[in-house]
Design a protein around this motif. Structure first.
Motif, mmCIF file in Angstrom:
data_model
loop_
_atom_site.group_PDB
_atom_site.id
_atom_site.type_symbol
_atom_site.label_atom_id
_atom_site.label_comp_id
_atom_site.label_asym_id
_atom_site.label_seq_id
_atom_site.Cartn_x
_atom_site.Cartn_y
_atom_site.Cartn_z
ATOM 1 N N VAL A 1 0.852 -1.188 0.000
ATOM 2 C CA VAL A 1 0.000 0.000 0.000
ATOM 3 C C VAL A 1 0.884 1.232 0.000
ATOM 4 O O VAL A 1 1.936 1.261 0.650
ATOM 5 C CB VAL A 1 -0.936 0.013 1.227
ATOM 6 N N VAL A 2 0.459 2.267 -0.704
ATOM 7 C CA VAL A 2 1.258 3.475 -0.810
ATOM 8 C C VAL A 2 1.457 4.121 0.560
ATOM 9 O O VAL A 2 0.564 4.121 1.405
ATOM 10 C CB VAL A 2 0.598 4.476 -1.777
ATOM 11 N N VAL A 3 2.646 4.652 0.784
ATOM 12 C CA VAL A 3 2.966 5.348 2.032
ATOM 13 C C VAL A 3 2.220 6.681 2.061
ATOM 14 O O VAL A 3 2.284 7.452 1.107
ATOM 15 C CB VAL A 3 4.485 5.588 2.135
ATOM 16 N N PRO A 4 1.509 6.986 3.126
ATOM 17 C CA PRO A 4 0.771 8.252 3.171
ATOM 18 C C PRO A 4 1.686 9.440 3.453
ATOM 19 O O PRO A 4 2.795 9.281 3.959
ATOM 20 C CB PRO A 4 -0.204 8.037 4.332
ATOM 21 N N HIS A 5 1.209 10.638 3.124
ATOM 22 C CA HIS A 5 1.857 11.871 3.551
ATOM 23 C C HIS A 5 1.497 12.097 5.016
ATOM 24 O O HIS A 5 0.324 12.016 5.386
ATOM 25 C CB HIS A 5 1.378 13.052 2.703
#
Length: 882
Positions: free
Chosen positions: A338-342
């Motif tokens: 899953v993409v790393v969040p800001h």
């Protein structure tokens, strides 16, 4: 039923593939290891319908990977002819390369194969074809064994050439992900399209497929943010920011250019500079770091979170207990595909060397306060709005800072307000808040937290301090759990509070009146859902048991029995379906606590004793507070029997409803008052089944055993986990009654309560630093005001009526006499006579409207319970009244 076109490695259909394709597959096979998502994609397909695959980008390697993935999964081969059509292959790509070996990429229209399929369906109305989108990622998440060089060739948004793709396969081919999406029935889509021409229909399908692949790629590797500069320019050119720059120039009488440069400097201070290579490099470093620090990191219910995320703007809202929280979250999300969040980080973390790395890992920085800086506030709001508009997942901690007590802190709504307003400005993508409970068995910051709660100043973050802190690598910190709670969708919440909220979209600059109610409800629900996903580890259970004894020590047999009781309570009366509980047996829990250094064993001929030393006991209070909400109902029922042998069931329930709003506000419990009463009923029945309570008079009256028996000991141990909360409540109302009405403000009362609790802690050697945490007193005073037990007069002072003094006198139902006298002595109160005297009838300030349960009800109920208790106790042996 066998799948059509199904084939094996040696089937005739496979033999039709060109010899050079088979040779290429044999050469590539040792370098590629495929992970399919889902693991069994055959379950997605409809039996009896021809299958046509569509991939995002054309290429020899992608075709080889697809063919092998289908073969291993038992799916129809993409290399065989598509039944019912003139196509020689059952696959096509949305983007093609030209014929030159080193030439540039150019995109050919996929309309031709889609047009062929459409014409084939029109020719035969009974035929259908299922289109299966397949996403292929090479080197999405390098493992700890991967080299630094391989990170540079992992999957991203750039369309790479053949040579770079070859390097990616050689370096990262063993981490290849093939994701099969649910098939789309072309017949169903064609029927929905009506009389649309085949060419137009093909363009529509191609557009939908491109959108699908972009969404999947964004979910896996993150959105295409291009360069930080593009985001900075977009924010600075936004109309609200341009207006704020002009206003700043006019107000401070400076040039427009100077005001713009100041805005640019602010923007560069805030903005993240997300870098895929840095994120992948950091994952390699963190793998080694976590292995040195922790014995394991586990995630629970992540599959549910992953399933809920597609199509939403996801906002992760974890509990905040350590600086390791955001690193753990980002690392685990990245390693899970899953993409790393800001991440919203305090500007205090923007340190030399560390700050740029965090920024490239997705951190954006915010100041502690926006007051007095309108330009900064407008820019930061616009930046958050840009992130949401671009579909960038975010993460922030609504507690504002790390919890020093182990409890969830009262939420701070700043980031929530910005998120809601940004969504209202452009409600294109629904927002989903994902609560996450992070549970530790030992904290790196534990000793500093205890020192800060004892009055020591908080150490300012610095690079030197970070280097000194590297000594933590010498210790082991047990296991960590990340539990994903029930997600919260913003749209239904808005519909419930303001059904016409969509009208506010027309004027994004106006702040709707109802937005504060939405944000308050949202913040409360986030905290409730975090608590509903708690992980109960062995250290939590040991802390609950040992800290409930005067000297933090128990005989081994008693501790084994208490641990078994607590596990049974949590298993038979589950707080929610997302709670996780250690599988260790009581004996193994004790052994683990000794191994971790939390408790020590004192050998004795009559049986070993397990104890927590004073310093360890202070630190253990943190882990008790992590899960205190899980035993709140059991603790309340047990508290009713601390100083009483008998009580009626109805009295426990009525008193529970009265005290519940204060406990709920402190522990973020999920029930309403009726739900809490039902939970109390279930807890009472559990205690009766376990023999801790007995029933008489057809179950209406409950009775515990004499003070020296095991059942009474177990009840008292559970009760003492929550008794300090009631002692704090008593300190507050006793201090207010001592000063009298119109004499003290809420802030002054908070300070007086904190000082009184500190002194009481010193006199009684209490091991819980949160006992004198001013934030807990502030929350209780606020709840008193919300319940109209007290109110503020025209001069800002607190006023109340005689019901509050009844509460002071009648608290003897729960609190022991010695504790009440100690509190009254410190606060200067009187246990017998009210200092208000006859002032109430002539009070010029009338109290506000009373709630459903008034202060008078509280006093009357407590008085009734006290009389009932005394009547029952006269019939009991005096030695048993403990």
């Amino acid at each position: 039923m066998p799948m059509p076109n199904m084939m094996t490695a040696d089937s005739p259909a496979r033999s039709r593939t060109p010899w050079w394709f088979r040779v290429g597959g044999q050469l590539l096979e040792p370098w590629v290891r495929i992970r399919r998502e889902p693991a069994e994609p055959t379950s997605l397909l409809q039996a009896g319908t021809p299958v046509c695959y569509v991939i995002e980008r054309d290429g020899f390697s992608d075709m080889q990977i697809l063919e092998r993935a289908c073969r291993e999964a038992g799916l129809p081969s993409p290399m065989q002819p598509l039944a019912g059509t003139r196509r020689r292959r059952s696959v096509f790509a949305l983007a093609h390369r030209d014929g030159r070996l080193l030439g540039r990429n150019r995109h050919r229209s996929p309309n031709e194969p889609l047009g062929q399929l459409t014409r084939a369906l029109e020719a035969d109305p009974e035929r259908d074809i299922q289109i299966v989108p397949v996403s292929i990622y090479v080197g999405r998440a390098p493992t700890r064994e991967s080299g630094w060089f391989s990170v540079l060739f992992s999957e991203n948004w750039v369309v790479v050439g053949r040579f770079r793709r070859l390097l990616a396969l050689l370096l990262n081919g063993r981490d290849t992900v093939v994701q099969f999406s649910a098939p789309v029935s072309m017949r169903a889509v064609l029927n929905e399209g009506g009389d649309v021409r085949p060419e137009r229909f093909a363009r529509k399908i191609a557009r939908v497929l491109r959108t699908h692949f972009r969404r999947i790629r964004a979910a896996v590797i993150g959105p295409d943010l291009s360069h930080k500069r593009t985001v900075v320019d977009a924010v600075l050119n936004a109309e609200p920011v341009r207006a704020a720059i002009a206003a700043t120039a006019a107000k401070e009488k400076i040039s427009q250019a100077k005001a713009w440069r100041r805005a640019q400097k602010i923007m560069l201070e805030i903005a993240a500079d997300y870098s895929h290579p840095v994120v992948r490099s950091a994952s390699l470093l963190l793998s080694n770091f976590w292995n040195k620090l922790y014995d394991g990191i586990t995630m629970h219910h992540f599959d549910k979170a992953r399933a809920a995320a597609p199509g939403h703007e996801v906002i992760y809202v974890p509990s905040h207990r350590s600086h390791a929280d955001y690193l753990l979250m980002s690392y685990q999300l990245h390693m899970s595909g899953v993409v790393v969040p800001h991440i919203a980080a305090g500007v205090n973390l923007n340190l030399p060397v560390i700050g740029p790395i965090l920024r490239r890992g997705g951190a954006f920085f915010l100041r502690r306060t926006f007051k007095g800086n309108a330009l900064y506030s407008v820019i930061f709001n616009e930046y958050v709005a840009q992130l949401i508009d671009r579909g960038v997942p975010m993460e922030y901690f609504i507690e504002g800072g790390r919890s020093r007590t182990g409890r969830l802190l009262a939420p701070r709504a700043g980031m929530l307000v910005m998120t809601v307003r940004a969504f209202l400005r452009a409600p294109r993508r629904p927002v989903l808040f994902q609560p996450v409970y992070i549970g530790y068995e030992k904290l790196m910051e534990g000793k500093s937290y205890a020192g800060e709660l004892s009055g020591k100043p908080k150490e300012k973050e610095s690079l030197l301090g970070l280097l000194k802190g590297l000594k933590v690598l010498r210790q082991r910190y047990g296991h960590v759990a990340l539990n994903f709670g029930e997600p919260i969708e913003l749209n239904p919440l808005l519909d419930a509070i303001s059904p016409d909220w969509r009208k506010s979209v027309d004027d994004p600059e106006t702040k709707p009146e109802w937005i504060n109610g939405v944000v308050d409800k949202l913040a409360e629900q986030i905290h409730i859902n975090i608590n509903r996903a708690a992980d109960v580890n062995p250290i939590n259970l040991l802390a609950l048991a040992l800290l409930s004894t005067p000297k933090h020590a128990m005989a081994e047999n008693d501790l084994l029995a208490q641990l078994e009781l607590m596990k049974a309570l949590l298993e038979e009366l589950p707080y929610s379906d997302r709670i996780t509980l250690t599988s260790l047996a009581p004996a193994a829990i004790i052994a683990y606590g000794e191994q971790m250094g939390w408790i020590r064993r004192i050998a004795h001929p009559l049986g070993d004793v397990l104890t927590a030393d004073d310093e360890q006991a202070v630190l253990l209070s943190y882990f008790r507070n992590n899960v205190l909400h899980l035993v709140a109902t059991a603790a309340w029922v047990s508290c009713c029997f601390l100083n009483n042998r008998r009580m009626t069931r109805n009295s426990i329930l009525r008193l529970g409803k009265i005290i519940y709003p204060f406990i709920q506000g402190e522990l973020f419990l999920p029930w309403d008052e009726d739900g809490f009463a039902a939970q109390l009923q279930a807890t009472i029945d559990f205690f009766v089944r376990r023999g801790l309570l007995e029933t008489t008079s057809d179950g209406r009256v409950l009775e515990r055993g004499p003070g020296q028996d095991d059942a009474a000991f177990q009840l008292k141990t559970i009760a003492r986990s929550l008794i300090q909360a009631f002692e704090r409540y008593y300190i507050a109302i006793a201090a207010l009654a001592k000063h009298g009405p119109h004499a003290i403000s809420a802030a002054e009362l908070e300070k007086a309560c904190t000082l009184a609790a500190q002194r009481l802690s010193l006199l009684n050697e209490l091991s819980a630093p949160e006992f004198f945490d001013k934030a807990l007193f502030r929350g209780f005073i606020q709840k008193l005001r919300e319940r109209r037990v007290v109110w503020t007069d025209d001069d800002g002072k607190l006023d109340y009526n005689s019901a509050l003094e009844d509460m002071v006198r009648d608290a003897r139902v729960i609190l022991a006499r010695e504790m009440r006298h100690s509190i009254l002595k410190i606060t200067g109160g009187d246990d017998k006579e009210s200092p208000r005297a006859a002032a109430v009838p002539n009070d010029p300030v009338a109290p506000p409207a009373a709630p459903d349960i008034s202060p008078t009800d509280i006093g009357a109920e407590l008085h009734e319970r006290h009389v009932e208790s005394e009547q029952q106790e006269h019939a009991a042996d005096a030695t048993d009244k403990r």
